[in-house]
Design a protein around this motif. Structure first.
Motif, mmCIF file in Angstrom:
data_model
loop_
_atom_site.group_PDB
_atom_site.id
_atom_site.type_symbol
_atom_site.label_atom_id
_atom_site.label_comp_id
_atom_site.label_asym_id
_atom_site.label_seq_id
_atom_site.Cartn_x
_atom_site.Cartn_y
_atom_site.Cartn_z
ATOM 1 N N UNK A 43 53.727 -6.546 66.815
ATOM 2 C CA UNK A 43 52.587 -6.985 65.996
ATOM 3 C C UNK A 43 52.100 -5.807 65.150
ATOM 4 N N UNK A 44 51.762 -6.068 63.910
ATOM 5 C CA UNK A 44 51.331 -4.940 63.091
ATOM 6 C C UNK A 44 49.829 -4.696 63.264
ATOM 7 N N UNK A 45 49.475 -3.469 63.015
ATOM 8 C CA UNK A 45 48.085 -3.048 63.196
ATOM 9 C C UNK A 45 47.472 -2.639 61.880
ATOM 10 N N UNK A 79 43.472 -5.800 64.671
ATOM 11 C CA UNK A 79 42.570 -5.216 63.672
ATOM 12 C C UNK A 79 41.479 -4.348 64.302
ATOM 13 N N UNK A 80 41.350 -3.130 63.772
ATOM 14 C CA UNK A 80 40.162 -2.317 64.060
ATOM 15 C C UNK A 80 39.383 -2.240 62.756
ATOM 16 N N UNK A 87 43.381 -1.279 74.615
ATOM 17 C CA UNK A 87 43.212 -2.270 75.691
ATOM 18 C C UNK A 87 42.521 -3.519 75.160
ATOM 19 N N UNK A 88 41.528 -3.290 74.295
ATOM 20 C CA UNK A 88 40.838 -4.412 73.647
ATOM 21 C C UNK A 88 41.817 -5.277 72.861
ATOM 22 N N UNK A 89 42.743 -4.639 72.144
ATOM 23 C CA UNK A 89 43.772 -5.391 71.398
ATOM 24 C C UNK A 89 44.550 -6.291 72.351
ATOM 25 N N UNK A 125 39.051 -7.918 68.364
ATOM 26 C CA UNK A 125 38.885 -7.062 67.189
ATOM 27 C C UNK A 125 37.950 -5.928 67.611
ATOM 28 N N UNK A 126 38.333 -4.695 67.302
ATOM 29 C CA UNK A 126 37.448 -3.563 67.599
ATOM 30 C C UNK A 126 36.601 -3.282 66.366
ATOM 31 N N UNK A 127 35.296 -3.255 66.516
ATOM 32 C CA UNK A 127 34.422 -2.925 65.381
ATOM 33 C C UNK A 127 33.808 -1.547 65.653
#
Ligand code: ASP
Ligand code: MG
Length: 413
Positions: A1-3, A36-37, A123-125, A130-132
């Motif tokens: 998966x792309x980031x 996504x971050x 880990x959130x991914x 989504x990390x904000x």
């Protein structure tokens, strides 16, 4: 998966409607399968307000507490965006700098990022989140105190996060749709660039273009992070790609000159009839350096009589008064006759990697400027740029003249 890292500046998160719009941009990228971050700035104007409060509280404020106050703007937008994303049915979690953690130096107010521990975000991914991330802030590991990265620092946060999570690209969303050949407010015929090389962008940002924080471009270059500058005002369903900042080798057709930058934040100081002897430059510039005054252009006139010379340098308008006072204080020790200064000057620069392989690029500019009656006060050149210092009154004319000279004007479609 792309980031992907998506960064949104102050005007892009200016109010709740704008934040909901940002959430739609993020949802689009999540729906197409990216991890996504997101990195956010404070709402536009917020950081200025916080800085003003600090200065109002005390002129001699503790920089650690300055950071505690000004970092709060990004905390608010990170939380609000996480809520807006959740409302769209996406898993999302906000992260303050210290929670990631983004480790910084202890230079409060102008801290540098030293390391980012990405495992929490990753880990959130894996949980589908989504990390904000709150931009502009981090924590000094030694003291555990919050530190901020300097104005415009959330660009740097974004690129640093992109490097840390090995993102495929970093999209910097702002209120313009890309990087332009020069400021479109000065030259209506300015063109949006499809691509610009890291080194060129670094020079553009350093020489006055305000699109990105200089440090963010340095980081993107060092880590080879392909970075797009694009508009958050595009329809989230039909976004345009913006300008890609990338390696020189990824640019096919390049011009000799890619862009014209200018900076009004310049002041000129000239010392007349200095003793012409070894050590004279040191006697001028060491005290300035010790006082933390940054000097940019330096011109020493070759002496004719072997006894006297003139020295000119430029500094920022903020440091001008201090530089003059300091040198006037040391007049006898340095041994000059008069000090002349002016803040009514502007530095205009042309930038392009093509200058490496083309001769006479700057010479053409000198001719074109003289044809318009513009006097050049000082010149500096380096491998991929040259700069001229001129009277501020001629800013627009000079920028337009060079823009046309190097074939950068947009041709009507
Ligand atoms: N909010 C901070 C500033 O206004 C950082 C940023 O927006 O990049 O400087
Ligand atoms: Mg900014």
């Amino acid at each position: 998966m792309s980031r992907l890292v998506m960064k949104f500046g102050g005007t892009s998160v200016a109010d709740l409607d704008r934040i909901r719009n940002v959430a739609l941009h993020v949802k689009r990228e999540r729906d197409s399968g990216h991890e996504v971050a997101v990195v956010v700035s404070a709402m536009s104007g917020k950081t200025n307000e916080l800085v003003a409060w600090v200065k109002d509280a005390s002129a001699l404020y503790d920089p650690r507490e300055y950071d505690a106050v000004v970092a709060s703007g990004e905390q608010v937008t990170a939380g609000l965006l996480a809520i807006a994303l959740q409302r769209l049915g996406l898993a999302a979690r906000s992260w303050q700098g210290w929670q990631v953690p983004v480790q910084t130096s202890d230079a409060h107010g102008v801290a540098r990022i030293e390391a980012i521990e990405a495992s929490g975000i990753e880990e959130g991914f894996r949980r589908g989140e989504v990390a904000v991330v709150a931009g502009f802030q981090g924590v000094h590991a030694g003291t555990g105190r919050i530190a901020t990265l300097g104005r415009g620092g959330s660009d740097t946060s974004a690129v640093a996060v992109a490097a840390a999570i090995r993102a495929d690209r970093c999209d910097i969303y702002t209120d313009v749709d890309g990087v332009y050949t020069t400021d479109p407010r000065v030259v209506p015929k300015a063109r949006r660039l499809e691509r610009i090389a890291f080194e060129e962008m670094l020079e553009m940002a350093s020489l006055g273009a305000k699109v990105l924080q200089v440090r963010s471009v340095e980081l993107a270059m060092v880590h080879g992070v392909p970075t797009f500058v694009r508009s958050s005002f595009d329809d989230p369903a039909a976004p345009r790609p913006g300008t890609l900042i990338c390696g020189e080798e990824d640019i096919v057709e390049s011009q000799v000159v890619t862009g014209i930058a200018f900076s009004r934040d310049e002041a000129q100081v000239t010392l007349r009839r200095l003793k012409d002897a070894p050590g004279i430059a040191a006697s001028v510039f060491i005290p300035l350096a010790e006082a933390g005054i940054n000097v940019d252009m330096i011109i020493q006139v070759a002496s004719g009589d072997n006894r006297h010379t003139d020295m000119t340098f430029t500094t920022t308008t903020a440091d001008f008064e201090r530089a003059c006072a300091l040198l006037t204080d040391k007049k006898a020790a340095i041994g000059f006759e008069t000090l002349e200064g002016s803040t009514d000057v502007v530095k205009v620069s042309a930038i392009g990697v093509g200058m490496r392989s083309h001769a006479g690029v700057a010479a053409q500019a000198f001719q074109a400027l003289s044809d318009k009656g513009i006097n050049i006060r000082a010149i500096t050149t380096s491998e991929i740029k040259f700069s001229v210092l001129i009277d501020a009154a001629y800013t627009e004319l000079a920028v337009r003249t060079l823009h046309t000279l190097y074939g950068l004007d947009r041709v009507a479609a």
